[in-house]
Design an enzyme around this catalytic site. Sequence first.
Site, PDB file in Angstrom:
ATOM      1  N   THR A 114      -8.452  -0.054   7.065  1.00 47.65           N
ATOM      2  CA  THR A 114      -7.385   0.522   6.258  1.00 47.65           C
ATOM      3  C   THR A 114      -6.032   0.441   6.945  1.00 47.65           C
ATOM      4  O   THR A 114      -5.919   0.349   8.161  1.00 47.65           O
ATOM      5  CB  THR A 114      -7.690   1.992   5.938  1.00 47.65           C
ATOM      6  OG1 THR A 114      -7.693   2.762   7.154  1.00 47.65           O
ATOM      7  CG2 THR A 114      -9.037   2.141   5.241  1.00 47.65           C
ATOM      8  N   VAL A 115      -4.993   0.496   6.108  1.00 47.51           N
ATOM      9  CA  VAL A 115      -3.624   0.652   6.568  1.00 47.51           C
ATOM     10  C   VAL A 115      -3.084   1.941   5.958  1.00 47.51           C
ATOM     11  O   VAL A 115      -3.524   2.345   4.887  1.00 47.51           O
ATOM     12  CB  VAL A 115      -2.744  -0.549   6.144  1.00 47.51           C
ATOM     13  CG1 VAL A 115      -3.127  -1.793   6.897  1.00 47.51           C
ATOM     14  CG2 VAL A 115      -2.784  -0.794   4.641  1.00 47.51           C
TER      15      VAL A 115
ATOM     16  N   TRP B 190      -7.581  -6.501   5.781  1.00 50.43           N
ATOM     17  CA  TRP B 190      -6.206  -6.938   5.580  1.00 50.43           C
ATOM     18  C   TRP B 190      -5.934  -8.106   6.540  1.00 50.43           C
ATOM     19  O   TRP B 190      -6.430  -8.123   7.667  1.00 50.43           O
ATOM     20  CB  TRP B 190      -5.234  -5.807   5.875  1.00 50.43           C
ATOM     21  CG  TRP B 190      -5.292  -4.667   4.909  1.00 50.43           C
ATOM     22  CD1 TRP B 190      -6.106  -3.578   4.990  1.00 50.43           C
ATOM     23  CD2 TRP B 190      -4.503  -4.493   3.735  1.00 50.43           C
ATOM     24  NE1 TRP B 190      -5.874  -2.731   3.922  1.00 50.43           N
ATOM     25  CE2 TRP B 190      -4.885  -3.267   3.143  1.00 50.43           C
ATOM     26  CE3 TRP B 190      -3.500  -5.247   3.130  1.00 50.43           C
ATOM     27  CZ2 TRP B 190      -4.316  -2.787   1.976  1.00 50.43           C
ATOM     28  CZ3 TRP B 190      -2.913  -4.769   1.967  1.00 50.43           C
ATOM     29  CH2 TRP B 190      -3.330  -3.547   1.395  1.00 50.43           C
TER      30      TRP B 190
ATOM     31  N   TYR C   8      -5.579   7.019  -8.830  1.00 47.52           N
ATOM     32  CA  TYR C   8      -6.791   6.279  -8.472  1.00 47.52           C
ATOM     33  C   TYR C   8      -8.010   6.820  -9.212  1.00 47.52           C
ATOM     34  O   TYR C   8      -8.900   6.067  -9.592  1.00 47.52           O
ATOM     35  CB  TYR C   8      -7.012   6.332  -6.958  1.00 47.52           C
ATOM     36  CG  TYR C   8      -6.087   5.416  -6.197  1.00 47.52           C
ATOM     37  CD1 TYR C   8      -6.456   4.111  -5.903  1.00 47.52           C
ATOM     38  CD2 TYR C   8      -4.840   5.848  -5.787  1.00 47.52           C
ATOM     39  CE1 TYR C   8      -5.612   3.257  -5.222  1.00 47.52           C
ATOM     40  CE2 TYR C   8      -3.981   5.010  -5.104  1.00 47.52           C
ATOM     41  CZ  TYR C   8      -4.362   3.713  -4.820  1.00 47.52           C
ATOM     42  OH  TYR C   8      -3.516   2.869  -4.155  1.00 47.52           O
TER      43      TYR C   8
ATOM     44  N   CYS D 102       0.823  -1.213   0.000  1.00 45.81           N
ATOM     45  CA  CYS D 102       0.000   0.000   0.000  1.00 45.81           C
ATOM     46  C   CYS D 102       0.855   1.260   0.000  1.00 45.81           C
ATOM     47  O   CYS D 102       1.714   1.427   0.869  1.00 45.81           O
ATOM     48  CB  CYS D 102      -0.905  -0.025   1.238  1.00 45.81           C
ATOM     49  SG  CYS D 102      -1.714   1.550   1.598  1.00 45.81           S
TER      50      CYS D 102
END
Length: 327
Positions: A133-134, A99, A197, A66
């Site tokens: 999220t990370v 994740w 993105y 990521c």
Amino acid sequence: MSDSSGSQDATFVKTGKGFDRDMNYVPDRITKVVDGSPRTPEHGPVEGELWPVEAGRYRLVAAKACPWANRAIIVRHLLGLEDVISLGTPGPTHDQRSWTFDLDPDGRDPVLGIERLQEAYFKRFPDYPRGITVPAIVEESTGLLVTNDFPWITHDLSFEWREHHREGAPDLWPADLREEMEEVMQRVFTEVNNGVYRCGFAGSQEAYEEAYDRLWTAMDWLEERLSSRRYLMGEQITEADVRLFTTLARFDAVYHGHFKCNRQKLAEMPALWGYARDLYQTPGFGETIDFDQIKEHYYVVHTEINPTGVVPQGPDPAVWLEPHGRG
């Protein structure tokens, strides 16, 4: 589900629409000031709870695949915080839930003892409504999520953890450059970090072409800027460089083809390509990049864009070690 950035929808592409990133994160922060003492402007605004700086208390969970998590891994390394804040690394792919720690023995993070990062989120917020999220910071003793607010995580590693920095650590937010740096980072974020993105997740031809034009206007601006200076802000590496680098490192391997950002390859832009290799060859940058994980993440997780799940073999990562000529 999260894309590698932290988008909060299981479906990234909205037919007929452009990509709109959800920027709502857990606003808690780890700071030196937790008791209501006066705060200086460099601390920034306080919107969530404050947690105290304490060596050995927290674990940074950051997938190498990521780009947003990669920032935090780089900054932690540059500042010498490896023995102060531990690092957990989820694998490159995830399902719609979370994740996962499939790279670790038995599929569990060896410190937190969890299989999914989702467990830390739900332990703190049982009804957490957004994507898992990370990067995320988790308190080791309780297993509670502290924050996933990625821009503030790296900011606070620089400012709030300063007493724990290694001797000779770089100043990633030099005071005399900070105002201009904020403007540069904002443009890099909206037009490049997020711009790729917008191209990749565009739901219409019109949305894609608008995103494509915006991205390449910014890339041309960066090419010109880096034609006359070694780094974005001059002769020293700053957080602005960290933030741009993680997108550039993924450009030819992923964004050029997978996200249709294909006017040129990064390797065809002399200043940007030399700059990217310069950073890659700087201790703290290149060793955080795992091209196999990066490609596996994007090409496997984004089934709407790549339904076959086939992962390309190229490009050859050896080109990143070629002389950059920017010294």
